[in-house]
Design an enzyme around this catalytic site. Sequence first.
Site, PDB file in Angstrom:
ATOM      1  N   ALA A 312      -8.727   0.084 -34.914  1.00 47.72           N
ATOM      2  CA  ALA A 312      -8.173  -1.049 -34.183  1.00 47.72           C
ATOM      3  C   ALA A 312      -6.659  -0.942 -34.055  1.00 47.72           C
ATOM      4  O   ALA A 312      -6.063  -1.530 -33.138  1.00 47.72           O
ATOM      5  CB  ALA A 312      -8.561  -2.348 -34.876  1.00 47.72           C
ATOM      6  N   LYS A 313      -6.022  -0.215 -34.971  1.00 46.63           N
ATOM      7  CA  LYS A 313      -4.568  -0.015 -34.921  1.00 46.63           C
ATOM      8  C   LYS A 313      -4.215   1.334 -34.311  1.00 46.63           C
ATOM      9  O   LYS A 313      -3.059   1.754 -34.372  1.00 46.63           O
ATOM     10  CB  LYS A 313      -3.986  -0.112 -36.326  1.00 46.63           C
ATOM     11  CG  LYS A 313      -4.237  -1.455 -37.000  1.00 46.63           C
ATOM     12  CD  LYS A 313      -3.657  -1.466 -38.400  1.00 46.63           C
ATOM     13  CE  LYS A 313      -3.932  -2.788 -39.107  1.00 46.63           C
ATOM     14  NZ  LYS A 313      -3.365  -2.814 -40.483  1.00 46.63           N
ATOM     15  N   ILE A 336      -3.915   0.359 -51.679  1.00 48.79           N
ATOM     16  CA  ILE A 336      -2.932   0.003 -52.704  1.00 48.79           C
ATOM     17  C   ILE A 336      -3.131  -1.423 -53.206  1.00 48.79           C
ATOM     18  O   ILE A 336      -2.859  -1.716 -54.379  1.00 48.79           O
ATOM     19  CB  ILE A 336      -1.500   0.178 -52.153  1.00 48.79           C
ATOM     20  CG1 ILE A 336      -1.275  -0.712 -50.931  1.00 48.79           C
ATOM     21  CG2 ILE A 336      -1.237   1.640 -51.817  1.00 48.79           C
ATOM     22  CD1 ILE A 336       0.167  -0.710 -50.431  1.00 48.79           C
ATOM     23  N   CYS A 425      -4.987  10.285 -45.830  1.00 51.92           N
ATOM     24  CA  CYS A 425      -5.521   8.925 -45.917  1.00 51.92           C
ATOM     25  C   CYS A 425      -5.014   8.190 -44.682  1.00 51.92           C
ATOM     26  O   CYS A 425      -5.116   8.726 -43.580  1.00 51.92           O
ATOM     27  CB  CYS A 425      -5.108   8.262 -47.222  1.00 51.92           C
ATOM     28  SG  CYS A 425      -3.336   8.297 -47.559  1.00 51.92           S
ATOM     29  N   GLY A 428      -0.720   8.919 -45.556  1.00 56.85           N
ATOM     30  CA  GLY A 428      -0.530  10.253 -46.111  1.00 56.85           C
ATOM     31  C   GLY A 428       0.510  10.326 -47.206  1.00 56.85           C
ATOM     32  O   GLY A 428       1.040  11.418 -47.478  1.00 56.85           O
ATOM     33  N   ASP A 430       0.165   8.014 -50.275  1.00 62.13           N
ATOM     34  CA  ASP A 430      -0.334   7.382 -51.507  1.00 62.13           C
ATOM     35  C   ASP A 430      -1.532   8.149 -52.055  1.00 62.13           C
ATOM     36  O   ASP A 430      -1.413   8.957 -52.963  1.00 62.13           O
ATOM     37  CB  ASP A 430      -0.692   5.916 -51.237  1.00 62.13           C
ATOM     38  CG  ASP A 430       0.540   5.054 -51.018  1.00 62.13           C
ATOM     39  OD1 ASP A 430       1.502   5.204 -51.799  1.00 62.13           O
ATOM     40  OD2 ASP A 430       0.549   4.236 -50.082  1.00 62.13           O
ATOM     41  N   ARG A 431      -2.729   7.860 -51.505  1.00 63.11           N
ATOM     42  CA  ARG A 431      -3.938   8.550 -51.965  1.00 63.11           C
ATOM     43  C   ARG A 431      -3.871  10.053 -51.684  1.00 63.11           C
ATOM     44  O   ARG A 431      -4.355  10.861 -52.476  1.00 63.11           O
ATOM     45  CB  ARG A 431      -5.158   7.932 -51.282  1.00 63.11           C
ATOM     46  CG  ARG A 431      -5.488   6.547 -51.784  1.00 63.11           C
ATOM     47  CD  ARG A 431      -6.454   5.807 -50.876  1.00 63.11           C
ATOM     48  NE  ARG A 431      -5.792   5.303 -49.673  1.00 63.11           N
ATOM     49  CZ  ARG A 431      -6.351   4.417 -48.831  1.00 63.11           C
ATOM     50  NH1 ARG A 431      -7.581   3.973 -49.066  1.00 63.11           N
ATOM     51  NH2 ARG A 431      -5.704   3.991 -47.768  1.00 63.11           N
TER      52      ARG A 431
END
Length: 828
Positions: A312-313, A336, A425, A428, A430-431
């Site tokens: 959607a984004k 997060i 993720c 790109g 964090d995870r």
Amino acid sequence: MDGSGSWDAIDWNQIEDPRPRRSGQGVKESMDDFLLEDEEVIAQGHGVILLNNREVGTLSVTNFRLLFVSQAKKCVVQLGTIPLTTIEKLNDDVKLQPLPHLSDKNRPRELLQVIGKDMRIIVFAFVPKTKQKNEVFDALRRYTKPANLWDLYAFSCDPSTIKNDSEPKRRLLREYFRLFRRSLPQLRGVEEVSLCNDWWRLTRVNSSYSLCSTYPSELIVPRGISDEDLFQASTFRSGKRLPVISWCDPGSGAVLARSSQPMVGLMMNFRNNADEKLVCALSSRTTDDKGSPRKLYIIDARPRANALANGAKGGGSESSSNYPRSEVLFLGIQNIHTMRDSLSRLRDYVDAHGSISSNGTSSAVSVVGDRRNRGSTWGGGNLNSMTSFSSTLGEWLNHIQNILVGASWIAAQIAEEAASVLVHCSDGWDRTTQLVALACLLLDPYYRTFSGFQALVEKDWLAFGHPFAERMGVPTVAEYGGSQYELLRQPSLGNLSSSPSRNASGPSGPSSNAPAQSQTSNNSSPILLQWLDCISQLLRLYPSAFQFSSKFLVDFMDCVLSCRFGNFLCNSEREREQSGVTSSCRCMWSYLADLRAAGGSFHEHYNPFYDPVKHNSALLPPAAALAPTLWPQFYLRWTCPIESQGGDLESQWHAMNKKYAEAMKAKDIAEWRAKDIKMKMESMKQDLQRERRASNTTLATAQRAQRENAAIKKAIESIGCTIKFSMSENQEDRTEVLSCSLRRGTDGRDQEDENGDFSVSISAIEDSLVSEAPGDHFCESLCPFRTREGCRWPDAPCAQLGSQFVGLKANFDAFDRLSIQDCYFGPE
């Protein structure tokens, strides 16, 4: 790295031996004994009670931390001392239930609760009807959420004292050369260095951060991809974070790459030729020239539903049909916000049921003004509390397990299949960073050493733009907010803004003026803590595979949360350059290195079981072994300090080693004292021997004098005299007088003598007073052997040289009288 030799090589939360207080100073000045360099007291409260351990002391708010000093022990209380940036929340609307061990008279009335990002919940009780609580609370609200980056304590040091041994860019370049199995040449500038092989190359297309503002200035990309292809591919990725290589194996050609999500649109039908070309180039080389093409795995760290929702984004995930020889997998790791809430619930429950809770007991605490309800204790007979704890603990451990399983699977595909893996993720940073960094740690044994751990953190966490400022809730610089000289040292007015470089659509204009606390708290999350938790689980599975210990991971996390150093400020390499943290702040790596150097090889940061020969290849844990447990050294250290170290072999070894070190120190002191005593005894023995030799010499001299006196006495007695010796005290006439008494005869011609004795005095003169010539005036007048012809010596006897009176000065007048009156020579 900058040196920190002037810094105390100790944990700033503990001062075991403070300097003595200086008399005649105020209360605030007396705190100088416990303050760090450039640390200043802002507000203070006296007679404050730390309810967690019932300690009474002085609570001070400084420009770096909340400092609690024990009133009785005159030392810093570690539990009640927390850096300001480590504080997550303040609550002044706290009321405790009536406690049996407190009377109504002594029960505290004004409480302040401090919740930390390090699993700490502490409550302070202030003296009622005073302004101390308000002063401390207002200071905390102001300084825990500073408006400007330069208001942090890290910028309080004098920049002239910072020594930069090497820049972060050069250290990153050195790590790139290591991956290519080459040595970095000693050149002045990094722009003069080139690096490439048959499959990959080093590009500086992002040297001005025009390609991607959150990527490092140097990137490793496939050799067949041009810089123009990189610019085109970056437009297809969120935040322009295009696929680049993070780790590569020159032996097999496999790579571990990272990126952000592709912008495929709501219908997931957008494509980009440059992006597809770049991703396919990651797996272009095969293991064997005659073998099948290399497999490419595209790992999406998110749950599949979340990835579809990002459509959607404009985001989403790749389609394997657009990337040949590829396979797309989802790991299901939550975002997060889920991680932050999970840790918050775990922290509340650990505090409520620990041996030391925020009210000093293990009983339940109801908090008014806060939404938390702590439930009952283990002994309350409510089994729901156990179920709740299992659910809370299991939720957090499930997140840790997902990260462990995902990283282990990635490492296994690269090590066993020689496959290439692309991880992403949403953004790109964090995870993706968690998985890539953990997979590198499993694949490369170098990253399991101190120097390798630093290189890994600086590469995948710092250089590739993990947003530390947002995740820790501290200010950073605005991307278009002016130069560092325009922003430097501005007063702390205004509100904190979120970094504009974090928008998925790329850079934007200046940020809004929303309240600082609301923006930072929405984006804070324990991403780095989860990664360190995963390493602690691997330490438990492979205790001899890591050079560092679990205590090192705890201290590392504390250093990051404290913002005492400049390494982990801001959100990207570009922001750190803009703010000048490298030249203005001290380095955390130097600080930790100084700690280890001060403690030697037995320092608690070293893993005593480390065996690099045993684990010199990749670690590939089986899925059945990846069942995590709670990390006690970090999560239980405040509420269960004894239990947090009880079952840890490292802690037991270090405790035994500490006792051994103390025993060896006592032994060294005893040996030094014994050596000192031995040296003193040897000195005394030598003195005694010298005195003995002097005594023997004196005794020999006395014996020789006694023999001489006996000879003189015998000579005088041979002529019928009674000898009596007396020493004259006249130093000019150095003569020894011999008094001789002779018996008078019966002839009464000398009746006038009343004593009845005739006294004769014989004087012995020194040899120097005796004339060498026998014919002097004594011989002319007194010598009995002299004739009318004169002295016949040496043909005749001599009274001075040839008789028993040699060396003596005789009174020959007395002898003449004796010979005449008393028949000295007897009758014929």
